[in-house]
Design a protein around this motif. Sequence first.
Motif, PDB file in Angstrom:
ATOM      1  N   LEU A  79     -31.748  -0.109  25.105  1.00 12.23           N
ATOM      2  CA  LEU A  79     -31.687  -1.526  24.731  1.00 12.23           C
ATOM      3  C   LEU A  79     -33.062  -2.155  24.589  1.00 12.23           C
ATOM      4  N   GLY A 138     -30.047  -3.826  19.657  1.00  9.16           N
ATOM      5  CA  GLY A 138     -29.118  -3.105  20.526  1.00  9.16           C
ATOM      6  C   GLY A 138     -28.387  -2.046  19.725  1.00  9.16           C
ATOM      7  N   VAL A 139     -27.079  -2.082  19.748  1.00  8.13           N
ATOM      8  CA  VAL A 139     -26.275  -1.123  18.996  1.00  8.13           C
ATOM      9  C   VAL A 139     -26.179  -1.613  17.552  1.00  8.13           C
ATOM     10  N   ILE A 146     -17.542   2.222  25.860  1.00  7.69           N
ATOM     11  CA  ILE A 146     -18.439   1.135  26.263  1.00  7.69           C
ATOM     12  C   ILE A 146     -18.625   1.139  27.784  1.00  7.69           C
ATOM     13  N   GLY A 153     -27.076   2.204  23.251  1.00  9.01           N
ATOM     14  CA  GLY A 153     -26.686   1.414  24.419  1.00  9.01           C
ATOM     15  C   GLY A 153     -27.582   1.659  25.623  1.00  9.01           C
ATOM     16  N   THR A 154     -28.255   2.790  25.632  1.00  7.57           N
ATOM     17  CA  THR A 154     -29.172   3.131  26.719  1.00  7.57           C
ATOM     18  C   THR A 154     -30.573   2.608  26.444  1.00  7.57           C
ATOM     19  N   VAL A 163     -20.790   4.171  28.899  1.00  8.73           N
ATOM     20  CA  VAL A 163     -22.228   4.004  28.665  1.00  8.73           C
ATOM     21  C   VAL A 163     -22.830   3.096  29.738  1.00  8.73           C
ATOM     22  N   LEU A 206     -23.962   5.788  19.973  1.00  6.64           N
ATOM     23  CA  LEU A 206     -23.697   4.614  20.806  1.00  6.64           C
ATOM     24  C   LEU A 206     -24.342   4.774  22.177  1.00  6.64           C
ATOM     25  N   TRP A 255     -21.838   1.102  15.251  1.00  2.00           N
ATOM     26  CA  TRP A 255     -20.583   0.473  15.643  1.00  2.00           C
ATOM     27  C   TRP A 255     -19.472   0.829  14.651  1.00  2.00           C
TER      28      TRP A 255
END
Length: 161
Positions: free
Chosen positions: A100, A106-107, A128, A97-98, A131, A93, A112
């Motif tokens: 993007l 995305g994720v 969340i 999340g980094t 991050v 994640l 998830w």
Amino acid sequence: MDTRFNLFENEFAGRGMKRFAGMGALMHDSALPKATQELVSLRASQINGCGHCIDMHTKEATAAGESAVRLHLVAAWRESTVFTEAEQAALALAEEGTRLADAHQGVSDETWAQVRKHYDDDQVAALILLVALINAANRLAVITHQPGGSYEAGMFTAATG
């Protein structure tokens, strides 16, 4: 590398940094395991090339008892045997999340699902927020040229407490 700007010495920025530090304190008080918090922060900081934050989170993790082996292997966590499934989900994640801009989705749904499998709602919320927070911290440090190497465990808490 010379620091460009001290966010704690400027009155306006200092007010913002106090609020930012408040989010850090909220993370510290969350149910998300401290080891996971440091691993996630370290991995995002590695991706973002933030020497200051890599220095900080490596030293904070070490002070909290994290092993050198695990810290050295964070960058290659997928090819390592020292992380739990829950930590692997958190690291995935953190990466997705980094990064993007690197992924159209995305994720991923797979990541998830793994996060939801291993963490309760409060821990997911903390993950969340963490991050997002570490990515913002990386940007603050990189933009202002905060060098790595001189951080000592507990310095951030002392500076913002």
